[in-house]
Design an enzyme around this catalytic site. Sequence first.
Site, mmCIF file in Angstrom:
data_model
loop_
_atom_site.group_PDB
_atom_site.id
_atom_site.type_symbol
_atom_site.label_atom_id
_atom_site.label_comp_id
_atom_site.label_asym_id
_atom_site.label_seq_id
_atom_site.Cartn_x
_atom_site.Cartn_y
_atom_site.Cartn_z
ATOM 1 N N ASP A 130 0.746 -1.220 0.073
ATOM 2 C CA ASP A 130 0.086 -0.044 0.037
ATOM 3 C C ASP A 130 0.670 1.326 0.038
ATOM 4 O OD1 ASP A 130 -2.218 -1.661 0.172
ATOM 5 O OD2 ASP A 130 -2.280 -1.590 2.355
ATOM 6 N N HIS A 188 -4.783 -1.805 -5.569
ATOM 7 C CA HIS A 188 -3.931 -0.660 -6.268
ATOM 8 C C HIS A 188 -4.908 0.431 -6.742
ATOM 9 C CE1 HIS A 188 -0.193 -3.519 -7.145
ATOM 10 N NE2 HIS A 188 -0.559 -3.268 -5.892
ATOM 11 N N ARG A 196 2.184 -29.039 -7.043
ATOM 12 C CA ARG A 196 2.036 -29.429 -8.394
ATOM 13 C C ARG A 196 0.811 -30.220 -8.792
ATOM 14 N NH1 ARG A 196 7.560 -31.909 -7.824
ATOM 15 N NH2 ARG A 196 6.696 -31.728 -5.620
HETATM 16 P P1 GDP Z 1 -0.705 0.300 -3.734
HETATM 17 O O1 GDP Z 1 -1.281 -0.955 -3.040
HETATM 18 O O2 GDP Z 1 0.764 0.360 -3.155
HETATM 19 O O3 GDP Z 1 -1.180 0.823 -4.955
HETATM 20 O O4 GDP Z 1 -1.619 1.635 -2.635
HETATM 21 P P2 GDP Z 1 -2.798 1.618 -2.333
HETATM 22 O O5 GDP Z 1 -3.688 2.234 -3.292
HETATM 23 O O6 GDP Z 1 -3.435 0.490 -1.381
HETATM 24 O O7 GDP Z 1 -2.855 2.667 -1.270
HETATM 25 C C1 GDP Z 1 -2.275 3.985 -1.326
HETATM 26 C C2 GDP Z 1 -3.499 5.004 -0.975
HETATM 27 O O8 GDP Z 1 -2.880 6.295 -0.886
HETATM 28 C C3 GDP Z 1 -4.607 5.199 -2.223
HETATM 29 O O9 GDP Z 1 -5.598 5.717 -1.673
HETATM 30 C C4 GDP Z 1 -4.185 6.382 -2.940
HETATM 31 O O10 GDP Z 1 -5.013 7.121 -3.644
HETATM 32 C C5 GDP Z 1 -3.275 7.236 -1.887
HETATM 33 N N1 GDP Z 1 -2.249 8.035 -2.320
HETATM 34 C C6 GDP Z 1 -1.320 7.895 -2.981
HETATM 35 N N2 GDP Z 1 -0.335 8.757 -3.025
HETATM 36 C C7 GDP Z 1 -0.818 9.718 -2.251
HETATM 37 C C8 GDP Z 1 -0.090 10.883 -1.914
HETATM 38 O O11 GDP Z 1 0.806 11.211 -1.987
HETATM 39 N N3 GDP Z 1 -0.893 11.412 -0.848
HETATM 40 C C9 GDP Z 1 -1.999 10.983 -0.335
HETATM 41 N N4 GDP Z 1 -2.675 11.753 0.585
HETATM 42 N N5 GDP Z 1 -2.710 10.028 -0.835
HETATM 43 C C10 GDP Z 1 -1.952 9.215 -1.780
HETATM 44 P P1 IMO Z 2 -0.816 -4.082 -2.071
HETATM 45 O O1 IMO Z 2 -0.419 -4.646 -3.577
HETATM 46 C C1 IMO Z 2 -1.181 -4.436 2.118
HETATM 47 C C2 IMO Z 2 -0.751 -8.595 3.830
HETATM 48 C C3 IMO Z 2 -2.041 -8.922 4.437
HETATM 49 C C4 IMO Z 2 -1.313 -9.865 5.526
HETATM 50 C C5 IMO Z 2 -0.399 -10.634 4.605
HETATM 51 C C6 IMO Z 2 -0.559 -12.041 4.236
HETATM 52 O O2 IMO Z 2 -2.121 -3.477 -2.222
HETATM 53 O O3 IMO Z 2 0.290 -3.353 -1.660
HETATM 54 P P2 IMO Z 2 -2.154 -12.594 2.177
HETATM 55 O O4 IMO Z 2 -3.700 -12.465 1.926
HETATM 56 O O5 IMO Z 2 -1.410 -12.004 0.946
HETATM 57 O O6 IMO Z 2 -1.955 -13.949 2.401
HETATM 58 O O7 IMO Z 2 -1.971 -11.748 3.322
HETATM 59 O O8 IMO Z 2 0.178 -9.613 3.654
HETATM 60 N N1 IMO Z 2 -0.945 -8.148 2.413
HETATM 61 C C7 IMO Z 2 -0.840 -6.767 1.780
HETATM 62 N N2 IMO Z 2 -0.951 -5.744 2.789
HETATM 63 N N3 IMO Z 2 -0.976 -4.497 0.626
HETATM 64 C C8 IMO Z 2 -1.054 -5.577 -0.107
HETATM 65 O O9 IMO Z 2 -0.980 -5.711 -1.418
HETATM 66 C C9 IMO Z 2 -0.988 -6.874 0.623
HETATM 67 N N4 IMO Z 2 -1.112 -8.040 0.060
HETATM 68 C C10 IMO Z 2 -0.836 -8.730 1.213
HETATM 69 O O10 IMO Z 2 -2.605 -7.864 4.962
HETATM 70 O O11 IMO Z 2 -0.552 -9.385 6.563
HETATM 71 MG MG MG Z 3 -2.865 -1.503 -1.821
#
Ligand code: GDP
Ligand code: IMO
Ligand code: MG
Length: 432
Positions: free
Chosen positions: A18, A46, A149
Amino acid sequence: MNYEQLGHTCVVGLGWGDEGKGKIVDLLSEHFDVIVRYNGGANAGHTVCHTGRTYTFHALPSGILRPDRVSVIGPGVALDLPAALKEILALRDSGIPVDENLRISDRAHLVLPYHKLEDHLSEARLKSDRRIGTTARGIGPCYADKMNRTTAVRMADLYCPDHLREHIRSIVERKRAVFQALYPDDGNLDAEAITDEFLGFAEQLRPHVCDTAALLRDAAASGRRILYEGANGTLLDVDHGTYPFVTSSSASALGVHPGAGVPPRLVNTCIGVLKAYSTRVGQGPFPAELCNEIGDRIRAQGREFGTTTGRPRRCGWFDAVAARYAVDLNGATYLALMHLDTLTGLNEVGLCLTYEDANGHAASFPARAEQLYACRPQIEFLPGWDADLSAVRSRDELPANARNFLARLEELLDVPIGIISVGPQREQTIML
Ligand code: GDP
Ligand code: IMO
Ligand code: MG
């Protein structure tokens, strides 16, 4: 950061997920021809914000909003077909074409309904302090079957219906026996219904399925550039993360080659995505965690709630020990520093410089989760800033204290910051 010199590039999270990978992939995809997901599955969430809309991708690459680019789901992905189809239909409904621009590997492993059930039952059976806190998307059980597998189903198997029906029958028989013995709950699994449902998915997706590794080699040979989109994050990597509180795939840049099916020369640059603070969802050690009002404030200002599960994210100071470990592991070329805007208004901003182990000695990033739990963070505080950063578009315009914070980060990690993000929107970005 000069786009033309980036070559084939991977975008990976340097934390526990995230970090903002979706925003960076969406932004960079303008300069690339092919965007590839290579690991994880619908545990990922994402977020991409633009033209007043917010899109969340669990299964599809974040480049899919650009119909003139090719988006690829690689062989290393644990593919959740219902999730992928839901996203495809939602995009088509909002007028965004998903046709030849989406390619799905015939080698990708499929998440089946019993994987999600197993994920849930397995977590429920553990004592609360042993639970991983998974996203319950069936990721661990799917990858376990891949390694096993004989109990796996891949995309290509869907196009041999007779073999598939027999194969799923035998898997379901075995799963039932295991579930009854362990949980006990046979899950009411119906092999015929699962087979019929997946044959239906197969027909809908047939035009998209191919040997994507060959597609990527051909694309590179004809001068097209590839952007790899990491899911999850380096500290969740199954080999190098905070094991066992990790996911089940290679979630760092080290997973690109097997996960996308490309030779090493087809990855030239690694952009490591990091927030200006740390977050984690689910269980596991988190040395710089703030279980206080500052952590609550960061969560509220940064809207730190899970994209996939809606769970509140745990928040803490920027952890330079963990970040340096991740930078070194990935060989990060540039950093994308996200959420700088979220720290606005704090009197002081913390950076975890070192860990002290249980004996008061400086500790490196340890192998065992128990050792990491015992580490005490040594925090350096820098003065904060009050200005709203969301409209800032150059590093020079940032308040002096924010610039000092960035300079200290670069010094600690020894990698240049190439992108600074000051809000979720595409344009709320400082490109360096
Ligand atoms: P990812 O899984 O790495 O793609 O990240 P996520 O989408 O799960 O979480 C990132 C969150 O932060 C999302 O809600 C984005 O819209 C938000 N976001 C990304 N960059 C920024 C930033 O620079 N500032 C703020 N305030 N929000 C951001
Ligand atoms: P993105 O791509 C945040 C975390 C879960 C849990 C551990 C194992 O959005 O950054 P799983 O379901 O993969 O077996 O869970 O990994 N986890 C993530 N946390 N962002 C993610 O993906 C995650 N994918 C898995 O919360 O702790
Ligand atoms: Mg995410």
